[in-house]
Motif scaffolding. Sequence first.
Motif, short mmCIF file in Angstrom:
data_model
loop_
_atom_site.label_atom_id
_atom_site.label_comp_id
_atom_site.label_asym_id
_atom_site.label_seq_id
_atom_site.Cartn_x
_atom_site.Cartn_y
_atom_site.Cartn_z
N ILE A 409 5.51 3.84 -12.52
CA ILE A 409 4.90 3.29 -11.31
C ILE A 409 3.64 4.08 -10.99
O ILE A 409 3.46 5.22 -11.44
N SER A 410 2.77 3.49 -10.19
CA SER A 410 1.51 4.13 -9.81
C SER A 410 1.33 4.03 -8.30
O SER A 410 2.11 3.37 -7.60
N LEU A 414 2.82 1.32 -5.08
CA LEU A 414 3.31 1.67 -3.74
C LEU A 414 2.50 0.97 -2.66
O LEU A 414 3.05 0.53 -1.65
N LEU A 415 1.20 0.85 -2.87
CA LEU A 415 0.37 0.12 -1.91
C LEU A 415 0.77 -1.36 -1.88
O LEU A 415 0.85 -1.98 -0.81
N ASP A 416 1.01 -1.92 -3.06
CA ASP A 416 1.40 -3.32 -3.14
C ASP A 416 2.76 -3.56 -2.47
O ASP A 416 3.05 -4.67 -1.98
N ALA A 417 3.59 -2.50 -2.44
CA ALA A 417 4.91 -2.62 -1.82
C ALA A 417 4.85 -2.44 -0.31
O ALA A 417 5.89 -2.50 0.36
N GLY A 418 3.65 -2.20 0.23
CA GLY A 418 3.49 -2.11 1.67
C GLY A 418 3.27 -0.72 2.23
O GLY A 418 3.16 -0.56 3.45
N MET A 419 3.18 0.29 1.36
CA MET A 419 2.95 1.64 1.86
C MET A 419 1.49 1.80 2.28
O MET A 419 0.58 1.30 1.60
N LYS A 420 1.27 2.51 3.36
CA LYS A 420 -0.09 2.76 3.82
C LYS A 420 -0.72 3.89 3.00
O LYS A 420 -0.03 4.82 2.59
N PRO A 421 -2.03 3.80 2.77
CA PRO A 421 -2.71 4.87 2.04
C PRO A 421 -2.53 6.20 2.77
O PRO A 421 -2.50 6.26 3.99
N ILE A 428 5.40 11.13 -2.91
CA ILE A 428 6.45 10.30 -3.51
C ILE A 428 6.32 10.27 -5.03
O ILE A 428 7.31 10.37 -5.77
N LEU A 429 5.10 10.15 -5.52
CA LEU A 429 4.89 10.12 -6.98
C LEU A 429 5.29 11.46 -7.61
O LEU A 429 5.89 11.50 -8.69
N GLU A 430 4.92 12.56 -6.95
CA GLU A 430 5.33 13.88 -7.46
C GLU A 430 6.84 14.00 -7.48
O GLU A 430 7.43 14.53 -8.43
N SER A 431 7.48 13.52 -6.43
CA SER A 431 8.94 13.56 -6.36
C SER A 431 9.56 12.71 -7.47
O SER A 431 10.56 13.11 -8.11
N MET A 450 12.42 1.33 -6.45
CA MET A 450 13.54 1.38 -5.51
C MET A 450 13.64 2.79 -4.92
O MET A 450 13.85 2.95 -3.70
N TYR A 451 13.47 3.80 -5.78
CA TYR A 451 13.51 5.19 -5.33
C TYR A 451 12.39 5.45 -4.30
O TYR A 451 12.61 6.07 -3.27
N ALA A 452 11.22 4.92 -4.60
CA ALA A 452 10.09 5.12 -3.70
C ALA A 452 10.28 4.42 -2.37
O ALA A 452 9.96 4.98 -1.31
N LEU A 453 10.83 3.22 -2.40
CA LEU A 453 11.06 2.47 -1.16
C LEU A 453 12.05 3.19 -0.24
O LEU A 453 11.95 3.13 0.99
N GLN A 454 13.00 3.88 -0.84
CA GLN A 454 13.97 4.63 -0.05
C GLN A 454 13.30 5.82 0.67
O GLN A 454 13.82 6.28 1.70
N MET A 455 12.19 6.29 0.12
CA MET A 455 11.49 7.44 0.71
C MET A 455 10.41 7.01 1.71
O MET A 455 9.85 7.84 2.41
#
Length: 456
Positions: A409-410, A414-421, A428-431, A450-455
């Motif tokens: 993932i990139s 995450l932006l496409d999934a609705g996360m704000k810049p 999250i990417l480092e994690s 899925m992991y990222a959305l949980q965070m």
Amino acid sequence: MTEEIREKGSSGNGLRPVLPGDPSYIIRKLEESGYEAYAVGGCVRDLMLGREPKDFDITTSALPQEVKKVFRNTVDTGIKHGTVTVVLKGGAYEVTTYRVDGAYEDGRHPKEVTFSRSLKEDLARRDFTINAMAWHPDRGIVDIFGGQKDLRAGIIRCVGEPSERFSEDALRVMRAVRFAAQLGFSLEEKTWEAVREHAADLKKISAERVRDEMMKTISSPHPEMWRKAYEAGITAVILPEFDVCMRTEQNTPFHIYSVGEHIIRSMQAIEPDPVLRLTMLLHDIAKPMVHFRDSSGRDHFKGHASYGGEVAEEILRRLKFDNDTIRRAGKLIRYHDLRPKATDAAVRRAAAQIGPELFEDFIKIQTADAMAKNPEHNAANLARIETMEKIYRRIIARGDCLSLAGLAISGQDLLDAGMKPGKKIGYILESALMAVLEEPTLNDHDLLLMYALQMM
């Protein structure tokens, strides 16, 4: 000049130098126009040693403007000092008028030069006998100062009075050591005495010139000649931190040499890649700065690697190295003492920390470092490195993810999934990378999303 030319001359090893087509063509064209011309300097030396020269320099009785009339395509690369570059299909070749140098006022360059019609006068101004020979395709070798004899004997000797040569150009003291390192030669006694006498004059020389000679020396087949640079007082001027290393003993079971001697031997133990040799030169440079001797008399150098990375980067900036070299060497030095456990996950973490692009160099550096230590206590260390390398080869063969670039993932995902810049994306990417380094099968787009959305 007949007494100076050996007809159909040959080298000391029985080889007769053969000039390639372009240099021979330049010489022939100049002579057809009524001038003398010879190949000169390093290319003659290399041909006589059976080596392939990197470039070919031509010296001639023709003045610069006369050279320009003979050839169609020329560039005024150093016309003030008599040099015109002749451009042919096969390459570019410097053609320089015979000259006599005037007084040297800055320890590097003559204040003025006088053009000459005498090859002998031109050769007399050169630095070392092995660089003061000329060659003609038909007439053979011109060797006025015994260059062939010194090639056969393996000696670096100044042309004329050594002290005068080094007074003219202080950089020649480093060139003397550099040629000895590149060719495996020794320094003639009077030349060596003059090197030591004039080493302090290197303070007049630019950092860029010093850097280039240093790199040619330590990247040579004989980096142990760096010891002669220390003995001559050269390093006291250009790298005083190394002198302290030579005076710093290592009273531990794992070392039998001073810090400086260990550094020299580690350079010998690694391939002649410039960055790798430079890294070994500086990998323990901070040891004297963190040195501690306990009550039992044992020496400790805690933190020398991480601090050494900082010190090395300062030194490299001082010597005007490029940013990429500073980054690579600094990082390798900072992590050169890292010892990951013999597990896939630990080696993956180490590779990610150092950088996948540097990890093979890291292995080479650890190996060279180990080989320069006490052999009686080194078997386990070398075995550890060998095991680490085998694990790393398996990791690479499987294609395990070792960096953010290799994640499934990139930030855009995450932006496409609705996360704000913002910084949280990087966190999250480092994690996610940390999780993948522990378990490579987690490097799946849907799982990581899925992991990222949980965070979020």
